[in-house]
Design a protein around this motif. Structure first.
Motif, PDB file in Angstrom:
ATOM      1  N   THR A  25      14.917   3.096 -18.619  1.00 56.41           N
ATOM      2  CA  THR A  25      15.383   2.095 -19.571  1.00 56.41           C
ATOM      3  C   THR A  25      16.852   1.852 -19.251  1.00 56.41           C
ATOM      4  O   THR A  25      17.617   2.798 -19.068  1.00 56.41           O
ATOM      5  CB  THR A  25      15.212   2.591 -21.017  1.00 56.41           C
ATOM      6  OG1 THR A  25      13.816   2.776 -21.263  1.00 56.41           O
ATOM      7  CG2 THR A  25      15.774   1.607 -22.024  1.00 56.41           C
ATOM      8  N   THR A  27      20.487   0.010 -20.318  1.00 52.33           N
ATOM      9  CA  THR A  27      21.275  -0.534 -21.420  1.00 52.33           C
ATOM     10  C   THR A  27      22.609  -1.022 -20.869  1.00 52.33           C
ATOM     11  O   THR A  27      23.251  -0.322 -20.089  1.00 52.33           O
ATOM     12  CB  THR A  27      21.521   0.548 -22.490  1.00 52.33           C
ATOM     13  OG1 THR A  27      20.268   1.112 -22.873  1.00 52.33           O
ATOM     14  CG2 THR A  27      22.201  -0.025 -23.707  1.00 52.33           C
ATOM     15  N   GLU A  28      23.002  -2.230 -21.263  1.00 55.02           N
ATOM     16  CA  GLU A  28      24.278  -2.795 -20.850  1.00 55.02           C
ATOM     17  C   GLU A  28      25.116  -3.121 -22.076  1.00 55.02           C
ATOM     18  O   GLU A  28      24.574  -3.427 -23.138  1.00 55.02           O
ATOM     19  CB  GLU A  28      24.081  -4.091 -20.055  1.00 55.02           C
ATOM     20  CG  GLU A  28      23.384  -3.917 -18.726  1.00 55.02           C
ATOM     21  CD  GLU A  28      23.145  -5.233 -18.015  1.00 55.02           C
ATOM     22  OE1 GLU A  28      23.504  -6.309 -18.568  1.00 55.02           O
ATOM     23  OE2 GLU A  28      22.585  -5.208 -16.910  1.00 55.02           O
ATOM     24  N   PRO A  44      25.915  -1.998 -27.179  1.00 54.70           N
ATOM     25  CA  PRO A  44      24.890  -1.661 -26.199  1.00 54.70           C
ATOM     26  C   PRO A  44      23.608  -2.443 -26.489  1.00 54.70           C
ATOM     27  O   PRO A  44      23.150  -2.501 -27.629  1.00 54.70           O
ATOM     28  CB  PRO A  44      24.656  -0.161 -26.386  1.00 54.70           C
ATOM     29  CG  PRO A  44      25.614   0.309 -27.424  1.00 54.70           C
ATOM     30  CD  PRO A  44      26.285  -0.871 -28.015  1.00 54.70           C
ATOM     31  N   VAL A  45      23.046  -3.068 -25.437  1.00 55.42           N
ATOM     32  CA  VAL A  45      21.824  -3.853 -25.566  1.00 55.42           C
ATOM     33  C   VAL A  45      20.858  -3.410 -24.466  1.00 55.42           C
ATOM     34  O   VAL A  45      21.222  -3.365 -23.291  1.00 55.42           O
ATOM     35  CB  VAL A  45      22.118  -5.368 -25.426  1.00 55.42           C
ATOM     36  CG1 VAL A  45      20.842  -6.181 -25.446  1.00 55.42           C
ATOM     37  CG2 VAL A  45      23.081  -5.833 -26.506  1.00 55.42           C
ATOM     38  N   VAL A  46      19.619  -3.088 -24.839  1.00 55.62           N
ATOM     39  CA  VAL A  46      18.596  -2.714 -23.860  1.00 55.62           C
ATOM     40  C   VAL A  46      18.169  -3.980 -23.113  1.00 55.62           C
ATOM     41  O   VAL A  46      17.749  -4.956 -23.726  1.00 55.62           O
ATOM     42  CB  VAL A  46      17.389  -2.038 -24.547  1.00 55.62           C
ATOM     43  CG1 VAL A  46      16.265  -1.808 -23.544  1.00 55.62           C
ATOM     44  CG2 VAL A  46      17.813  -0.721 -25.190  1.00 55.62           C
ATOM     45  N   GLU A  49      13.164  -2.004 -20.096  1.00 61.94           N
ATOM     46  CA  GLU A  49      12.556  -0.855 -20.769  1.00 61.94           C
ATOM     47  C   GLU A  49      11.279  -0.426 -20.068  1.00 61.94           C
ATOM     48  O   GLU A  49      10.475  -1.257 -19.646  1.00 61.94           O
ATOM     49  CB  GLU A  49      12.257  -1.248 -22.219  1.00 61.94           C
ATOM     50  CG  GLU A  49      12.137  -0.076 -23.148  1.00 61.94           C
ATOM     51  CD  GLU A  49      12.193  -0.507 -24.617  1.00 61.94           C
ATOM     52  OE1 GLU A  49      12.359   0.381 -25.452  1.00 61.94           O
ATOM     53  OE2 GLU A  49      12.064  -1.701 -24.917  1.00 61.94           O
ATOM     54  N   SER A  90      25.941   0.246 -15.911  1.00 63.44           N
ATOM     55  CA  SER A  90      24.877   0.262 -16.915  1.00 63.44           C
ATOM     56  C   SER A  90      24.509   1.696 -17.265  1.00 63.44           C
ATOM     57  O   SER A  90      24.611   2.595 -16.435  1.00 63.44           O
ATOM     58  CB  SER A  90      23.620  -0.438 -16.385  1.00 63.44           C
ATOM     59  OG  SER A  90      23.866  -1.779 -16.086  1.00 63.44           O
ATOM     60  N   ASP A 102      20.436  10.767 -19.454  1.00 68.77           N
ATOM     61  CA  ASP A 102      21.216   9.539 -19.385  1.00 68.77           C
ATOM     62  C   ASP A 102      22.151   9.593 -18.186  1.00 68.77           C
ATOM     63  O   ASP A 102      22.874  10.576 -17.989  1.00 68.77           O
ATOM     64  CB  ASP A 102      22.047   9.339 -20.656  1.00 68.77           C
ATOM     65  CG  ASP A 102      21.194   9.033 -21.873  1.00 68.77           C
ATOM     66  OD1 ASP A 102      20.106   8.452 -21.711  1.00 68.77           O
ATOM     67  OD2 ASP A 102      21.617   9.369 -22.992  1.00 68.77           O
TER      68      ASP A 102
END
Length: 127
Positions: A25, A27-28, A44-46, A49, A90, A102
């Motif tokens: 997944t 996230t940026e 933060p926006v996925v 996914e 990212s 992560d």
């Protein structure tokens, strides 16, 4: 001849992707406008996914050994489809073999006809 090469590359790509045992997944940090306050802030926006992937680990030993010990570095590579884009910086969350970690994408990927390889570093915080 060109179609035979493409067919061989596609078969090789399917073989590589069949070995993917993890999922990623991405996230940026993106600018998001708050509907109530009308203010724009970074959140933060996925952006991707559950994309199939595979992690690979490589241990590198330093050629310069000190009196105490030789330096050892672990390089973590993410193998993913060439159809996706993961930008440097990212947050990359990988689940493989029941372990979720992560990371952050640390540069430009090496792109091949069958896959791309992205060097990862452990995620500490957003820059």
């Amino acid at each position: 001849m060109v179609s035979a090469v493409r067919a061989a590359q596609e078969a090789a790509r399917k073989a590589v992707e069949a070995g993917y045992s993890g999922s990623v997944t991405v996230t940026e940090m993106k600018k998001v406008k708050d509907k109530e306050s009308k203010l724009t802030k970074k959140e933060p926006v996925v952006v991707l996914e559950n994309q199939p992937c595979k992690l690979s680990y490589e241990t590198l030993k330093s050629a310069n050994q000190t009196d105490s010990a030789a330096a050892v570095t672990q390089v973590t590579k993410l193998f993913v489809s060439t159809d996706i884009t993961i930008r440097a910086g990212s947050k990359v969350t990988v689940t493989q073999d029941g372990v979720t970690t992560d990371y952050t994408a640390s540069g430009i990927p090496a792109v091949y006809p069958t896959h791309q390889e992205i060097i990862l570093e452990l995620f500490e915080r957003w820059a």
